[in-house]
Motif scaffolding. Structure first.
Motif, PDB file in Angstrom:
ATOM      1  N   THR A  25       0.823  -1.156   0.014  1.00 48.58           N
ATOM      2  CA  THR A  25      -0.089   0.043   0.029  1.00 48.58           C
ATOM      3  C   THR A  25       0.815   1.263  -0.025  1.00 48.58           C
ATOM      4  O   THR A  25       1.836   1.652   0.611  1.00 48.58           O
ATOM      5  CB  THR A  25      -0.948   0.053   1.286  1.00 48.58           C
ATOM      6  OG1 THR A  25      -1.785  -1.145   1.215  1.00 48.58           O
ATOM      7  CG2 THR A  25      -1.937   1.209   1.192  1.00 48.58           C
ATOM      8  N   ARG A  37      -4.418   6.966  -1.960  1.00 45.09           N
ATOM      9  CA  ARG A  37      -3.980   5.628  -1.625  1.00 45.09           C
ATOM     10  C   ARG A  37      -4.126   4.647  -2.531  1.00 45.09           C
ATOM     11  O   ARG A  37      -5.441   4.282  -3.128  1.00 45.09           O
ATOM     12  CB  ARG A  37      -4.611   5.280  -0.353  1.00 45.09           C
ATOM     13  CG  ARG A  37      -4.246   4.047   0.545  1.00 45.09           C
ATOM     14  CD  ARG A  37      -5.019   3.446   1.641  1.00 45.09           C
ATOM     15  NE  ARG A  37      -6.065   2.816   1.016  1.00 45.09           N
ATOM     16  CZ  ARG A  37      -7.354   3.198   1.336  1.00 45.09           C
ATOM     17  NH1 ARG A  37      -7.387   3.944   2.510  1.00 45.09           N
ATOM     18  NH2 ARG A  37      -8.557   2.841   1.081  1.00 45.09           N
ATOM     19  N   GLU A  39      -3.208   0.518  -3.202  1.00 41.51           N
ATOM     20  CA  GLU A  39      -2.958  -0.834  -2.746  1.00 41.51           C
ATOM     21  C   GLU A  39      -3.071  -1.882  -3.819  1.00 41.51           C
ATOM     22  O   GLU A  39      -3.965  -2.149  -4.369  1.00 41.51           O
ATOM     23  CB  GLU A  39      -3.861  -1.353  -1.612  1.00 41.51           C
ATOM     24  CG  GLU A  39      -3.635  -2.442  -0.985  1.00 41.51           C
ATOM     25  CD  GLU A  39      -4.497  -3.020   0.061  1.00 41.51           C
ATOM     26  OE1 GLU A  39      -4.534  -4.154   0.495  1.00 41.51           O
ATOM     27  OE2 GLU A  39      -5.686  -2.525   0.492  1.00 41.51           O
ATOM     28  N   GLU A  49      -6.475  -1.381  -5.560  1.00 45.16           N
ATOM     29  CA  GLU A  49      -7.690  -0.632  -4.822  1.00 45.16           C
ATOM     30  C   GLU A  49      -7.056   0.608  -4.715  1.00 45.16           C
ATOM     31  O   GLU A  49      -6.044   0.910  -4.052  1.00 45.16           O
ATOM     32  CB  GLU A  49      -8.013  -1.297  -3.524  1.00 45.16           C
ATOM     33  CG  GLU A  49      -8.467  -2.764  -3.677  1.00 45.16           C
ATOM     34  CD  GLU A  49      -9.956  -2.611  -4.133  1.00 45.16           C
ATOM     35  OE1 GLU A  49     -10.644  -1.607  -3.836  1.00 45.16           O
ATOM     36  OE2 GLU A  49     -10.592  -3.689  -4.361  1.00 45.16           O
ATOM     37  N   ALA A  51      -8.279   5.012  -3.780  1.00 39.90           N
ATOM     38  CA  ALA A  51      -8.978   5.844  -3.052  1.00 39.90           C
ATOM     39  C   ALA A  51      -8.376   7.349  -2.817  1.00 39.90           C
ATOM     40  O   ALA A  51      -7.194   7.455  -2.771  1.00 39.90           O
ATOM     41  CB  ALA A  51      -9.401   5.341  -1.650  1.00 39.90           C
ATOM     42  N   GLU A  57     -14.330   6.508  -1.630  1.00 41.22           N
ATOM     43  CA  GLU A  57     -14.533   5.169  -1.257  1.00 41.22           C
ATOM     44  C   GLU A  57     -13.493   4.381  -2.187  1.00 41.22           C
ATOM     45  O   GLU A  57     -13.038   5.110  -3.234  1.00 41.22           O
ATOM     46  CB  GLU A  57     -15.824   4.749  -1.745  1.00 41.22           C
ATOM     47  CG  GLU A  57     -16.930   5.229  -0.583  1.00 41.22           C
ATOM     48  CD  GLU A  57     -18.252   4.770  -1.306  1.00 41.22           C
ATOM     49  OE1 GLU A  57     -18.328   3.815  -1.772  1.00 41.22           O
ATOM     50  OE2 GLU A  57     -19.288   5.317  -1.173  1.00 41.22           O
ATOM     51  N   SER A  58     -12.963   3.333  -1.846  1.00 36.93           N
ATOM     52  CA  SER A  58     -12.219   2.587  -2.497  1.00 36.93           C
ATOM     53  C   SER A  58     -12.675   1.954  -3.771  1.00 36.93           C
ATOM     54  O   SER A  58     -13.672   1.643  -4.050  1.00 36.93           O
ATOM     55  CB  SER A  58     -11.679   1.532  -1.432  1.00 36.93           C
ATOM     56  OG  SER A  58     -10.520   0.823  -2.237  1.00 36.93           O
ATOM     57  N   HIS A  60     -11.825  -0.405  -7.198  1.00 39.40           N
ATOM     58  CA  HIS A  60     -11.202  -1.718  -7.565  1.00 39.40           C
ATOM     59  C   HIS A  60     -10.781  -1.347  -9.267  1.00 39.40           C
ATOM     60  O   HIS A  60     -11.632  -1.038  -9.954  1.00 39.40           O
ATOM     61  CB  HIS A  60     -12.151  -2.898  -7.665  1.00 39.40           C
ATOM     62  CG  HIS A  60     -11.259  -4.106  -7.877  1.00 39.40           C
ATOM     63  ND1 HIS A  60     -10.525  -5.050  -7.110  1.00 39.40           N
ATOM     64  CD2 HIS A  60     -11.123  -4.898  -9.235  1.00 39.40           C
ATOM     65  CE1 HIS A  60      -9.971  -5.969  -7.753  1.00 39.40           C
ATOM     66  NE2 HIS A  60     -10.449  -5.842  -8.868  1.00 39.40           N
TER      67      HIS A  60
END
Length: 111
Positions: A25, A37, A39, A49, A51, A57-58, A60
């Protein structure tokens, strides 16, 4: 056309995200102080993932191959070593630099 221009300027030096030091991350800081962020999931580096912080919100995102743009429903990411370009239809394109390595990484150990 903007997507192609952004992607052309941010092609990774390596075709494998893992070899570029981008596993686990990571936090990125944009010119307008927005934080992102990212990941990295799995061993192939083709799924992330992401955000927009603090309240995003995260999402995909996936890439069809190593070294190309990650695509999601509301954003695309082009990643190159310590930089990420965030492309969203509802906001200006952001160029963000990876946060200093001595900062916490959301509770995950450094890669």
């Amino acid at each position: 056309m903007l997507l192609l221009a952004a992607n052309a300027g941010c092609s990774p030096e390596s075709s494998d995200a893992g070899s570029a030091g981008l596993t686990g991350t990571h936090s990125f800081v944009c010119a307008n102080a927005t934080k992102v962020r990212v990941e990295f999931l799995g061993d192939d580096g083709l799924t992330v993932e992401a955000a927009i912080l603090p309240d995003g919100e995260s999402e995909h995102l996936t890439a069809p191959a190593a070294g190309v743009t990650y695509f999601g429903d509301t954003m695309n990411l082009s990643i190159s070593n310590d930089w990420v370009v965030v492309i969203r239809p509802d906001a200006k394109t952001q160029i963000c630099q990876r946060a200093a390595s001595n900062q916490p990484r959301d509770g995950h150990p450094p890669p």
